[in-house]
Design a protein around this motif. Structure first.
Motif, PDB file in Angstrom:
ATOM      1  N   GLN A 249     -21.135   5.244 -24.343  1.00 47.46           N
ATOM      2  CA  GLN A 249     -20.503   3.994 -23.953  1.00 47.46           C
ATOM      3  C   GLN A 249     -20.120   3.941 -22.472  1.00 47.46           C
ATOM      4  O   GLN A 249     -19.449   2.998 -22.054  1.00 47.46           O
ATOM      5  N   SER A 250     -20.537   4.934 -21.708  1.00 49.17           N
ATOM      6  CA  SER A 250     -20.263   4.920 -20.270  1.00 49.17           C
ATOM      7  C   SER A 250     -21.302   4.087 -19.525  1.00 49.17           C
ATOM      8  O   SER A 250     -22.414   3.876 -20.012  1.00 49.17           O
ATOM      9  N   ASP A 251     -20.935   3.643 -18.328  1.00 47.47           N
ATOM     10  CA  ASP A 251     -21.827   2.810 -17.523  1.00 47.47           C
ATOM     11  C   ASP A 251     -23.037   3.608 -17.030  1.00 47.47           C
ATOM     12  O   ASP A 251     -22.982   4.833 -16.867  1.00 47.47           O
ATOM     13  N   ASP A 252     -24.098   2.866 -16.736  1.00 46.23           N
ATOM     14  CA  ASP A 252     -25.274   3.438 -16.084  1.00 46.23           C
ATOM     15  C   ASP A 252     -25.096   3.365 -14.575  1.00 46.23           C
ATOM     16  O   ASP A 252     -24.786   2.295 -14.043  1.00 46.23           O
ATOM     17  N   PRO A 253     -25.305   4.471 -13.855  1.00 43.17           N
ATOM     18  CA  PRO A 253     -25.356   4.365 -12.390  1.00 43.17           C
ATOM     19  C   PRO A 253     -26.555   3.524 -11.973  1.00 43.17           C
ATOM     20  O   PRO A 253     -27.536   3.405 -12.712  1.00 43.17           O
ATOM     21  N   THR A 254     -26.497   2.981 -10.791  1.00 45.59           N
ATOM     22  CA  THR A 254     -27.600   2.153 -10.305  1.00 45.59           C
ATOM     23  C   THR A 254     -28.799   2.999  -9.905  1.00 45.59           C
ATOM     24  O   THR A 254     -29.908   2.475  -9.774  1.00 45.59           O
ATOM     25  N   GLN A 255     -28.600   4.296  -9.677  1.00 44.31           N
ATOM     26  CA  GLN A 255     -29.690   5.190  -9.295  1.00 44.31           C
ATOM     27  C   GLN A 255     -29.327   6.597  -9.730  1.00 44.31           C
ATOM     28  O   GLN A 255     -28.248   6.845 -10.267  1.00 44.31           O
ATOM     29  N   GLY A 256     -30.248   7.533  -9.497  1.00 43.22           N
ATOM     30  CA  GLY A 256     -29.960   8.926  -9.796  1.00 43.22           C
ATOM     31  C   GLY A 256     -28.842   9.457  -8.914  1.00 43.22           C
ATOM     32  O   GLY A 256     -28.548   8.910  -7.842  1.00 43.22           O
ATOM     33  N   LEU A 257     -28.200  10.509  -9.365  1.00 39.07           N
ATOM     34  CA  LEU A 257     -27.095  11.108  -8.631  1.00 39.07           C
ATOM     35  C   LEU A 257     -27.470  12.521  -8.217  1.00 39.07           C
ATOM     36  O   LEU A 257     -28.110  13.250  -8.975  1.00 39.07           O
ATOM     37  N   SER A 258     -27.041  12.932  -7.034  1.00 34.88           N
ATOM     38  CA  SER A 258     -27.208  14.316  -6.638  1.00 34.88           C
ATOM     39  C   SER A 258     -26.214  15.181  -7.413  1.00 34.88           C
ATOM     40  O   SER A 258     -25.257  14.673  -8.016  1.00 34.88           O
TER      41      SER A 258
ATOM     42  N   PHE B 212     -22.573  13.942  -8.700  1.00 32.92           N
ATOM     43  CA  PHE B 212     -22.205  14.040 -10.106  1.00 32.92           C
ATOM     44  C   PHE B 212     -20.957  14.905 -10.276  1.00 32.92           C
ATOM     45  O   PHE B 212     -20.076  14.595 -11.078  1.00 32.92           O
ATOM     46  N   GLY B 213     -20.881  15.997  -9.503  1.00 27.89           N
ATOM     47  CA  GLY B 213     -19.690  16.837  -9.560  1.00 27.89           C
ATOM     48  C   GLY B 213     -18.443  16.096  -9.128  1.00 27.89           C
ATOM     49  O   GLY B 213     -17.369  16.269  -9.715  1.00 27.89           O
ATOM     50  N   ALA B 214     -18.574  15.252  -8.104  1.00 34.96           N
ATOM     51  CA  ALA B 214     -17.426  14.485  -7.634  1.00 34.96           C
ATOM     52  C   ALA B 214     -16.948  13.491  -8.691  1.00 34.96           C
ATOM     53  O   ALA B 214     -15.740  13.305  -8.888  1.00 34.96           O
ATOM     54  N   ILE B 215     -17.890  12.841  -9.380  1.00 36.45           N
ATOM     55  CA  ILE B 215     -17.520  11.919 -10.453  1.00 36.45           C
ATOM     56  C   ILE B 215     -16.826  12.670 -11.582  1.00 36.45           C
ATOM     57  O   ILE B 215     -15.810  12.220 -12.129  1.00 36.45           O
TER      58      ILE B 215
ATOM     59  N   SER C  53     -32.150  14.197 -11.617  1.00 39.26           N
ATOM     60  CA  SER C  53     -31.720  14.100 -10.221  1.00 39.26           C
ATOM     61  C   SER C  53     -30.617  15.103  -9.898  1.00 39.26           C
ATOM     62  O   SER C  53     -30.604  15.697  -8.815  1.00 39.26           O
ATOM     63  N   ALA C  54     -29.673  15.296 -10.823  1.00 40.17           N
ATOM     64  CA  ALA C  54     -28.534  16.167 -10.548  1.00 40.17           C
ATOM     65  C   ALA C  54     -28.802  17.618 -10.919  1.00 40.17           C
ATOM     66  O   ALA C  54     -28.291  18.525 -10.260  1.00 40.17           O
ATOM     67  N   SER C  55     -29.598  17.851 -11.941  1.00 39.81           N
ATOM     68  CA  SER C  55     -29.671  19.200 -12.495  1.00 39.81           C
ATOM     69  C   SER C  55     -31.069  19.710 -12.777  1.00 39.81           C
ATOM     70  O   SER C  55     -31.222  20.876 -13.150  1.00 39.81           O
ATOM     71  N   GLY C  56     -32.090  18.872 -12.636  1.00 44.24           N
ATOM     72  CA  GLY C  56     -33.426  19.263 -13.066  1.00 44.24           C
ATOM     73  C   GLY C  56     -33.956  20.513 -12.399  1.00 44.24           C
ATOM     74  O   GLY C  56     -34.683  21.289 -13.016  1.00 44.24           O
ATOM     75  N   ARG C  57     -33.602  20.722 -11.135  1.00 43.78           N
ATOM     76  CA  ARG C  57     -34.052  21.924 -10.430  1.00 43.78           C
ATOM     77  C   ARG C  57     -32.852  22.705  -9.868  1.00 43.78           C
ATOM     78  O   ARG C  57     -32.977  23.426  -8.877  1.00 43.78           O
ATOM     79  N   ALA C  58     -31.724  22.584 -10.529  1.00 44.63           N
ATOM     80  CA  ALA C  58     -30.501  23.243 -10.055  1.00 44.63           C
ATOM     81  C   ALA C  58     -30.584  24.756 -10.255  1.00 44.63           C
ATOM     82  O   ALA C  58     -31.195  25.245 -11.209  1.00 44.63           O
ATOM     83  N   ASP C  59     -29.944  25.489  -9.354  1.00 44.89           N
ATOM     84  CA  ASP C  59     -29.874  26.942  -9.429  1.00 44.89           C
ATOM     85  C   ASP C  59     -28.450  27.362  -9.080  1.00 44.89           C
ATOM     86  O   ASP C  59     -28.037  27.294  -7.921  1.00 44.89           O
TER      87      ASP C  59
END
Length: 273
Positions: free
Chosen positions: A58-67, A71-74, A187-193
């Motif tokens: 039930q949360s809103d959709d961002p207008t674009q992907g997030l870094s 995402f951490g700041a949100i 965008s935020a986690s797909g290639r995170a290390d």
């Protein structure tokens, strides 16, 4: 559901119980409903918060992907706005990366970490070819009707011994997946290390896995255990990736026991300040 607005996004969450705050971060392709057994089973002595991540439930959709940093700041904003100080953070699968991103950017916020079916990011725990395979798979699924890919996911999330009713419950939750939620995953986690973060973790940390997890196998768990100072590894036998649904009683017992230990340590003369 309650809501709070963070950076223009309405974030929905469930809150039940009374006691120390325990915040649950769900995995990709799902929402807070995935935590039903924990909302019911741990709220007798904890205030349990389960959010719908941006783009989910039930949360809103961002207008674009997030870094990852955005995402951490949100996420940190959500914790500051909705949750009492120093909560315990419990992240499942993708949610474990959310918890690690919070710790990376805001290490003073959490009291402890419970990383379940976790990764040090896909790129931090999996071979490069597997990272690219998963990335391409999710990218291809964005915009498709969920029923086209849910049945491909389910056998990787549960063992063949799982209660069919529990598998059906997970399927219903996954049917609500939206393109925005999958885009955030990539965008935020797909290639995170997060390997550089692991040795810096100085708060109590529990690593909680199913013995038969196909998506985050035990060699991943053991490497996180080796890298995170003082971490505890608990393995629940005969269950898969969604261990909190397949074996909720054993899962809740491990979490409860760990959090009791954190509380005792915090209140002893030699415990954390």
């Amino acid at each position: 559901m309650e809501t709070v607005e963070i950076d223009g996004l309405r974030i929905a969450y469930q809150r039940v119980g009374r006691g120390a705050a325990l915040v649950l971060f769900h995995g990709a392709g799902s929402d807070s409903r995935l935590w039903r057994p924990q909302l019911e089973g741990l709220s007798d002595e904890f205030t349990v918060f389960a959010w719908d991540a941006p783009g989910c439930g039930q949360s809103d959709d961002p207008t674009q992907g997030l870094s990852a940093e955005e995402f951490g700041a949100i996420t940190a904003g959500f914790l500051r706005a909705a949750v009492p100080a120093k909560p315990h953070l419990l992240g499942l699968s993708w949610g474990s990366m959310v918890a690690l991103e919070v710790y990376r950017g805001y290490p003073w916020l959490p009291a402890s970490l419970v990383l379940t079916s976790a990764y040090a990011g896909w790129a931090g725990s999996l071979p490069p070819e597997e990272v690219e395979r998963r990335y391409a798979q999710v990218e291809a699924e964005i915009g498709q009707p969920p029923e086209k890919f849910i049945n491909e996911w389910l056998p990787t999330l549960f063992t063949h011994k799982a209660d069919p009713a529990v598998v059906a419950e997970a399927s219903r939750i996954m049917a609500g997946v939206r393109p925005a939620g999958l885009r955030i995953l990539l965008s935020a986690s797909g290639r995170a290390d997060y390997r550089p973060v692991l040795p810096t973790i100085s708060i109590p940390t529990l690593l909680l896995y199913g013995a038969d997890d196909q998506r985050s196998p035990l060699h991943v768990a053991r490497e996180l255990n080796r890298q995170i100072p003082g971490s505890k590894l608990a393995v629940i036998p005969d269950v898969g990736h969604l261990v909190q649904m397949e074996a909720p009683d054993a899962f809740n017992t491990e979490v409860r026991t760990f959090l009791h230990g954190v509380a005792v340590s915090a209140n002893t003369p030699d415990g954390p300040a």
